[in-house]
Design a protein around this motif. Structure first.
Motif, PDB file in Angstrom:
ATOM      1  N   ILE A 119     -27.242   2.902   6.245  1.00  0.00           N
ATOM      2  CA  ILE A 119     -26.714   4.003   5.445  1.00  0.00           C
ATOM      3  C   ILE A 119     -25.272   4.321   5.801  1.00  0.00           C
ATOM      4  O   ILE A 119     -24.446   4.575   4.944  1.00  0.00           O
ATOM      5  N   PHE A 120     -24.964   4.287   7.087  1.00  0.00           N
ATOM      6  CA  PHE A 120     -23.608   4.615   7.490  1.00  0.00           C
ATOM      7  C   PHE A 120     -22.886   3.401   8.073  1.00  0.00           C
ATOM      8  O   PHE A 120     -22.054   3.528   8.955  1.00  0.00           O
ATOM      9  N   ALA A 121     -23.216   2.221   7.574  1.00  0.00           N
ATOM     10  CA  ALA A 121     -22.582   1.005   8.077  1.00  0.00           C
ATOM     11  C   ALA A 121     -21.196   0.869   7.461  1.00  0.00           C
ATOM     12  O   ALA A 121     -20.980   0.164   6.491  1.00  0.00           O
ATOM     13  N   VAL A 122     -20.254   1.582   8.030  1.00  0.00           N
ATOM     14  CA  VAL A 122     -18.917   1.662   7.457  1.00  0.00           C
ATOM     15  C   VAL A 122     -18.258   0.296   7.367  1.00  0.00           C
ATOM     16  O   VAL A 122     -17.611  -0.040   6.379  1.00  0.00           O
ATOM     17  N   THR A 123     -18.448  -0.517   8.384  1.00  0.00           N
ATOM     18  CA  THR A 123     -17.786  -1.820   8.395  1.00  0.00           C
ATOM     19  C   THR A 123     -18.199  -2.664   7.209  1.00  0.00           C
ATOM     20  O   THR A 123     -17.365  -3.239   6.506  1.00  0.00           O
ATOM     21  N   ARG A 177     -20.552  14.351  11.018  1.00  0.00           N
ATOM     22  CA  ARG A 177     -19.934  15.503  10.377  1.00  0.00           C
ATOM     23  C   ARG A 177     -19.950  15.393   8.863  1.00  0.00           C
ATOM     24  O   ARG A 177     -20.328  16.351   8.184  1.00  0.00           O
ATOM     25  N   PRO A 178     -19.553  14.251   8.243  1.00  0.00           N
ATOM     26  CA  PRO A 178     -19.626  14.187   6.787  1.00  0.00           C
ATOM     27  C   PRO A 178     -21.030  14.376   6.250  1.00  0.00           C
ATOM     28  O   PRO A 178     -21.228  15.065   5.250  1.00  0.00           O
ATOM     29  N   LEU A 189     -26.310  11.831  -1.806  1.00  0.00           N
ATOM     30  CA  LEU A 189     -25.527  12.115  -0.606  1.00  0.00           C
ATOM     31  C   LEU A 189     -24.881  10.864  -0.019  1.00  0.00           C
ATOM     32  O   LEU A 189     -23.720  10.878   0.376  1.00  0.00           O
ATOM     33  N   THR A 190     -25.632   9.782   0.082  1.00  0.00           N
ATOM     34  CA  THR A 190     -25.056   8.507   0.521  1.00  0.00           C
ATOM     35  C   THR A 190     -25.267   7.508  -0.611  1.00  0.00           C
ATOM     36  O   THR A 190     -26.317   6.871  -0.701  1.00  0.00           O
ATOM     37  N   PRO A 191     -24.290   7.360  -1.495  1.00  0.00           N
ATOM     38  CA  PRO A 191     -24.507   6.593  -2.727  1.00  0.00           C
ATOM     39  C   PRO A 191     -24.566   5.085  -2.549  1.00  0.00           C
ATOM     40  O   PRO A 191     -25.082   4.394  -3.427  1.00  0.00           O
ATOM     41  N   LEU A 248     -18.074   7.267   0.945  1.00  0.00           N
ATOM     42  CA  LEU A 248     -19.200   6.849   1.774  1.00  0.00           C
ATOM     43  C   LEU A 248     -20.270   7.923   1.811  1.00  0.00           C
ATOM     44  O   LEU A 248     -21.458   7.639   1.959  1.00  0.00           O
ATOM     45  N   VAL A 249     -19.843   9.175   1.699  1.00  0.00           N
ATOM     46  CA  VAL A 249     -20.728  10.320   1.535  1.00  0.00           C
ATOM     47  C   VAL A 249     -20.188  11.116   0.359  1.00  0.00           C
ATOM     48  O   VAL A 249     -18.977  11.290   0.229  1.00  0.00           O
ATOM     49  N   SER A 250     -21.057  11.603  -0.515  1.00  0.00           N
ATOM     50  CA  SER A 250     -20.581  12.334  -1.687  1.00  0.00           C
ATOM     51  C   SER A 250     -20.243  13.775  -1.316  1.00  0.00           C
ATOM     52  O   SER A 250     -20.962  14.425  -0.554  1.00  0.00           O
ATOM     53  N   THR A 251     -19.134  14.258  -1.853  1.00  0.00           N
ATOM     54  CA  THR A 251     -18.690  15.632  -1.650  1.00  0.00           C
ATOM     55  C   THR A 251     -18.130  16.163  -2.964  1.00  0.00           C
ATOM     56  O   THR A 251     -17.764  15.377  -3.847  1.00  0.00           O
TER      57      THR A 251
END
Length: 382
Positions: free
Chosen positions: A6-10, A197-198, A258-260, A365-368
């Motif tokens: 989900i948060f695999a930014v790379t 935090r995001p 939230l995490t698209p 990466l996270v919806s806002t």
């Protein structure tokens, strides 16, 4: 399934480069999520393309995600930190969050009924304080330190989410210099803060927004909180008893997407339906598409926490990695912060939307929300 992805930014950054190279119109769509929505509308729930010699596959339905076999599981580097904060020292972790929430709710309660309260600014600040104080202690009790850290963090996160997408970071020497300066300054602490935090901040923002425009949901949540907690503060032991609160947060994650997007690298050959997924394929989980799929969710664009009273719905949600054992540590932390916030906020204050406000989402990466979201508040006992 998605605890690592989900948060695999790379992987997402690699993916953004791949899609941008092959599909320049992704920029015109506005985001990778919106590009994937159009892609799956045209080609169905499984879509594939090539980036150089590497195949890319996007999965856009619960059924396809359920079939996907990917043994590329690894321990999330943030898992250890979050367990130490919320697992081995649960009471102190919740106590820190609760103290910060009470400070914020006291501030909101002091506002006149007509005052517009900036939800994004305040709740992103709350999430930043919670993460930094839990991870690094008293250094971040100073608001000036938090604000300075937040500015650096936002500069980095914004460029990860957008600058790489449209190539604008490389074209602007001033932006690149600012990004590199912020990154260097935050190097020692970025890993412990960048993802939690995001997620926590965005979940809280969307939850407050949806409650402000859903009076019936807000009142039902209030009744549960009074019945279960009375006037007592929430604890980790009591959180599982707040079933409707959990449903509200689940529906917040789903409705806000939230995490698209998530991504994984296929390390061995797999199969989805009749489609083979070769080794070294970059596999996209188009979560924003899946979370609005009418075949899985009835009236998918409606905010309706009651849908999560259905066990089959919860199974689909858990499969996507948003709850249960599949949820990543960052999301579990976000749920904890969100629960503590709502238990205090909703018991003390009524939330109302600002008339005429239109809230649009920005999908990174996270919806806002694209712009700050505003509410007005009033004391329940007034």
């Amino acid at each position: 399934m998605l605890d690592f992805a989900i948060f695999a930014v790379t992987f997402v950054i690699i993916l953004i480069g791949a899609v941008l190279y092959l599909y320049p119109d992704i920029v015109n769509k506005g985001s990778l999520h919106e590009f994937l929505v159009a892609l799956h509308e045209e080609f169905g729930s499984v879509a594939s393309f090539w980036f150089g010699r590497r195949p890319v596959v996007s999965l856009g339905s619960v059924d396809q995600l359920r079939q996907h076999i990917n043994p590329n599981w690894t321990t999330d580097s943030f898992e250890t930190m979050l367990k130490s904060l919320l697992g081995y020292q649960p009471s102190s972790g919740v106590a820190v969050v609760e103290s910060l929430v009470e400070e914020l709710v006291d501030k909101w309660a002091s506002y006149p009924k007509s005052q517009h309260t900036p939800v994004c600014s305040h709740l992103l600040g709350l999430a930043m304080k919670a993460v930094t104080q839990l991870a690094m202690g008293s250094r971040f009790q100073d608001d000036a330190e938090v604000i300075h850290f937040r500015k650096n963090h936002e500069a980095i996160w914004s460029e990860i989410g957008k600058g790489y997408l449209d190539g604008s970071l490389e074209r602007s020497s001033s932006r690149k210099a600012h990004y590199e300066s912020a990154l260097a300054e935050m190097e020692t602490v970025l890993k412990s803060v960048a993802t939690q935090r995001p997620a926590a901040g965005s979940m809280c923002i969307w939850a407050v927004h949806f409650l402000s425009i859903s009076e019936a949901v807000q009142e039902q949540l209030y009744q549960e909180l009074v019945e279960v907690l009375g006037e007592k503060p929430v604890s980790l032991q009591m959180i599982p008893k707040l079933r409707y609160c959990q449903q509200v947060l689940n529906e917040t994650v789903r409705t806000a997407k939230l995490t698209p997007v998530a991504a994984r690298l296929q390390e061995v050959e797999g199969k989805v339906d009749q489609h083979l997924i070769p080794k070294e394929t970059l596999v996209i989980y188009a979560l924003g598409v899946v979370l609005q799929d009418a075949e899985t969710w009835s009236f998918p664009y409606r905010f309706n926490p009651d849908r999560f009273s259905d066990e089959s719905v919860m199974k689909s949600f858990s499969l996507l990695g948003f709850s249960g054992n599949q949820a990543c540590s960052e999301l579990r932390f976000a749920y904890t912060v969100g629960t503590v916030l709502l238990t205090s906020l909703v018991r003390r204050l009524r939330l109302q939307p600002v008339e005429g406000q239109v809230v649009e989402a920005r999908y990174e990466l996270v919806s806002t929300p694209k712009d700050d979201t505003w509410v007005t508040v009033s004391e329940r006992n007034s």
